[in-house]
Write an enzyme that holds these catalytic residues in place. Structure first.
Site, PDB file in Angstrom:
ATOM      1  N   HIS A   1      88.102 -56.300  41.266  1.00  0.00           N
ATOM      2  CA  HIS A   1      89.460 -55.901  41.625  1.00  0.00           C
ATOM      3  C   HIS A   1      89.664 -56.178  43.114  1.00  0.00           C
ATOM      4  CE1 HIS A   1      90.088 -52.671  38.265  1.00  0.00           C
ATOM      5  NE2 HIS A   1      90.801 -53.750  37.997  1.00  0.00           N
TER       6      HIS A   1
ATOM      7  N   CYS B   1      89.400 -46.491  44.326  1.00  0.00           N
ATOM      8  CA  CYS B   1      89.595 -46.550  42.868  1.00  0.00           C
ATOM      9  C   CYS B   1      89.939 -45.174  42.295  1.00  0.00           C
ATOM     10  CB  CYS B   1      88.326 -47.047  42.176  1.00  0.00           C
ATOM     11  SG  CYS B   1      87.919 -48.750  42.529  1.00  0.00           S
TER      12      CYS B   1
END
Ligand SMILES: NC(=O)c1ccc[n+]([C@@H]2O[C@H](COP(=O)([O-])OP(=O)(O)OC[C@H]3O[C@@H](n4cnc5c(N)ncnc54)[C@H](O)[C@@H]3O)[C@@H](O)[C@H]2O)c1
Length: 739
Positions: free
Chosen positions: A167, A263
């Site tokens: 990511h 996250c």
């Protein structure tokens, strides 16, 4: 309590239950629940000291719901919800959706089959106002134009290359005041250029691999605080020098699932900066319409969405020829992403399949490159019906219009006024020029490949990618099987030493057949042929009628002559493998002798040159072209030092060739490879696998590479041809071309 708001989800049901990234491997069911809970509490506590923390209710069976950063991307009161790539996480989508709706956000849903993983892959720049968006592993590039539209921001696409940083927020963290904390090796070259264009060097804070792997970039920045799992002393110092307050809070249990501070949180009140470049899709479209350019001058900023996506069509035996896979690979390798829109599988054994594929690229430059690659594979740039090619006029001799279509080695057709025209003089790296002087009734090509230097002002050249197709004939099933017996069986890749003999057998068989039917084989050779003792073999091949043209440089001829006159090659006695006393002068004496005679042919006629490859060429009337180079000694009178004339002579010698044998000359072999169309069988022999790969990897069935010593190869080949000859004679088969 500060004014910022974040969303977190307690780790009640958190664990590593499956493997969807490299961090999870080996960690299934291995996270210590109590430790995870304590680490999460500590992070939440730290954050609560700076901001308001909202909580999402945890759900059984959704262990990754803790990673709220992936819920969606929020700008002002709008949110674009995530579409998870892995089915394991798709169950999270409705929970995030209902939470945002309950909070009064304006929610945008992307198409169900278009992966986009929220703020994990979309981060607002804190000083530029644009949205940095990642793609490559979880999110699709095709989602980026939709983000631009829904959030009215400029989107800059970054391609992720390292699976560990799957990511964007694992390796990239824009901080307040415009500083960028990031790990460059996680991105491709092009993305790094884009980052460097937008973020001044003084603002780029590059982290090393150790910090990157400790997820230092997966940081939460509120005001001047940077909250993260762990930072090395060096990184801490750099951040502090820039005025940031570094807060470490251990998150080792979440690292097991590939996540850390960022996250586990989602900023809910990300303010959007409106700057000159943050115009959003609509603004960009207007700007483009008005002929304005935004961004940093490299053409890297997001153009209107329409130019970021194109639909192509592929037709043929897509599955069993592997064409569809090759096309999709090329898109991804070229920096794009794709979506298969429809795929109609052929119903019968012989019927073909058809697929429409949407190709997305971060900008027009990458898109043009992708389209060229796909057209070379046989794709049509227009999925819905055919259209004519676009033309533009040459305004200056030797200069093509911008955006001219660069030709490939594959047979190409151009659509003009509704009719497809086959391109003449096919070669790579040329422009496609209209020939209005050629009457329609003749068989001559009305469009031909032309080198840039040969273009003339006023001529019409094909531009863009519409109305073009390349013909890559695919044999039907039976045909493909039958071809196994043919030359193309060798195209499976670069040969290893073990395969050399097999290749020699097939090559000898093919070569013999070409010779017997009066076909044309061109040999390209470098001086290593002589050093390795292959000169006598090549001379024999010329004498026996196997070679119809010989191409090389000054050196092959000089070494051949030196060997013929003095038995040495660069002063080394080839019989004994020893340097001869005073031998280094042999080389120049050889040149001098031929210069005195006037030419190689004259030396043969005068009885000065009595053996060797060039003696055989002259005696047998085999044309040769020696192209000059900056390394040349002498040169020999035969060496053409005007490179444009040399290229033209090479091209002429190659016309009509069925097979080209390239022997240990990178320079001349690559030159020949560039001017040879697909369909000509290429055999490249070199000791260096990289050279062989470069030359045989033309994507055409007909090229084969052999990694071996060229002297050895030639001796095996000659022996094999002798064996065939014997067998032929025993079978009383006539061999009309043999000398
Ligand atoms: N005296 C001279 O005039 C002189 C001398 C040398 C080269 N040149 C010129 O320089 C240019 C480039 O020369 P080039 O084509 O020799 O060099 P090159 O580097 O282009 O190619 C030589 C190739 O031979 C391969 N090779 C080396 N040993 C081998 C072996 N045992 N078996 C198989 N392959 C082997 C190498 O991997 C390389 O790819 C030419 O135009 C040549 O004429 C001139």
């Amino acid at each position: 309590m500060g004014e910022s708001r974040f969303l977190m989800c307690p780790p009640t049901h958190y664990d590593v239950d499956y493997v969807i990234n490299p961090w999870m491997e080996g960690n299934v069911q291995r996270s210590a629940k109590a430790v995870a809970a304590a680490q999460w509490q500590q992070l939440q506590g730290v954050l609560a000291g700076h901001a308001r923390v909202e909580q999402l209710e945890p759900q059984p069976g959704l262990p990754d719901l803790v990673f709220t950063a992936n819920a969606g991307v929020v700008v002002d009161d709008r949110v674009v919800l995530a579409r998870f790539f892995h089915p394991e996480r798709q169950g999270e989508e409705p929970w995030f959706q209902s939470w945002f709706e309950s909070q009064g956000y304006r929610v945008t849903l992307l198409p169900a089959d278009l992966p986009f993983e929220g703020a994990g892959d979309a981060l607002l720049d804190r000083s530029g106002g644009w949205l940095w968006a990642g793609y490559g592993f979880r999110s699709e590039l095709a989602a980026h134009p939709l983000l631009a539209e829904a959030l009215a921001v400029e989107v800059l696409s970054l391609r992720l290359m390292d699976e560990r940083f799957y990511h964007l927020d694992t390796c990239f963290c824009p901080l307040s005041d415009g500083t960028l904390l990031y790990y460059p090796p996680a991105f491709d070259f092009y993305s790094n250029r884009l980052i460097e264009t937008r973020v001044p060097a003084a603002k780029r804070l590059v982290v090393g691999e150790t910090d990157a792997l400790a997820f230092a970039c997966n940081a939460v920045n509120v005001g001047r605080s940077v909250i993260l799992n762990q930072a090395s002393a060096g990184l801490r110092h750099q951040l502090e020098t820039r005025g940031y307050d570094v807060v470490e809070t251990p998150l080792s249990e979440f690292l097991k699932a590939g996540g850390a501070a960022k996250c586990l949180t989602l900023r809910l009140d990300e303010p959007r900066l409106v700057t000159a470049t943050a115009t959003g899709a609509a603004g960009l479209q207007k700007a483009a319409g008005a002929g304005l350019k935004t961004g940093a001058g490299l053409g890297l900023q997001g153009p209107p969405p329409s130019s970021l996506s194109r639909t192509i069509r592929l037709q043929g035996h897509l599955l069993d020829s592997g064409l569809i896979n090759r096309a999709l690979d090329r898109i991804v390798e070229g920096g794009g992403s794709f979506q298969v829109l429809d795929f109609a599988l052929g119903q019968q054994r012989h019927s073909t399949s058809s697929a429409a594929i949407r190709v997305s690229a971060p900008d027009g430059e990458v898109m043009a490159d992708l389209m060229a690659r796909l057209i070379a594979l046989g794709a049509l740039a227009t999925a819905d019906g055919e259209c004519d090619a676009a033309l533009a006029e040459v305004l200056q001799d030797g200069v093509a219009p911008d955006d001219f279509y660069v030709s490939t080695i594959y047979p190409t057709e151009v659509r003009l006024a509704g009719r497809w025209h086959r391109v003449g003089r096919q070669r790579m790296d040329g422009a496609l020029v209209l020939r209005p002087d050629v009457p329609e009734s003749t068989a001559m090509a009305q469009v031909e490949c032309r080198l840039l230097r040969d273009l003339r002002a006023g001529e019409q050249v094909v531009v863009g990618v519409e109305g073009l197709r390349t013909l890559r004939p695919e044999p039907a099933r039976e045909g493909r099987e039958a071809r196994q017996a043919d030359f193309s069986f060798m195209a499976a890749g670069v040969s290893s030493e073990r395969r050399v003999e097999l290749v020699v057998e097939q090559m000898a068989w093919e070569w013999r057949r070409i010779r017997d039917r009066g076909g044309k084989v061109v040999v390209v050779a470098g001086p290593v042929v002589i050093h390795t003792g292959g000169g006598a073999h090549l001379a024999q091949l010329v004498r026996e009628g196997y070679v119809q043209a010989l191409l090389g440089g000054n050196a092959i001829a000089v070494h051949d002559v030196e060997q013929a006159l003095m038995g040495t090659s660069l002063g080394v006695d080839l019989q004994q493998g020893l340097a001869v006393h005073g031998g280094h002068r042999h080389h120049l004496k050889a040149i001098n002798t031929i210069r005195r005679c006037g030419s190689l042919a004259a030396a043969v006629e005068q009885g000065v040159l009595n053996q060797g490859i060039f003696h055989a060429c002259v005696r047998r009337g085999v044309p040769f072209v020696l192209a000059g180079s900056i390394r040349d000694d002498g040169p020999l009178p035969d060496t053409e030092m005007d490179l444009i004339r040399a290229q033209a002579a090479y091209a002429q010698a190659l016309e009509g060739a069925e097979m080209v044998l390239m022997l240990s000359s990178m320079l001349h072999s690559i030159g020949v490879g560039n001017m040879t169309p697909a369909g000509v069988k290429l055999v490249c022999v070199d000791i260096n696998p990289a050279v062989v790969t470069k030359l045989s990897d033309r994507g055409s069935l007909e090229s084969v590479g052999v990694v071996t010593d060229v002297g050895l190869f030639l001796s095996l080949l000659v022996r094999q041809l002798d064996r065939l000859n014997q067998a032929w004679q025993e079978a009383e088969i006539s061999t009309p071309q043999a000398a």
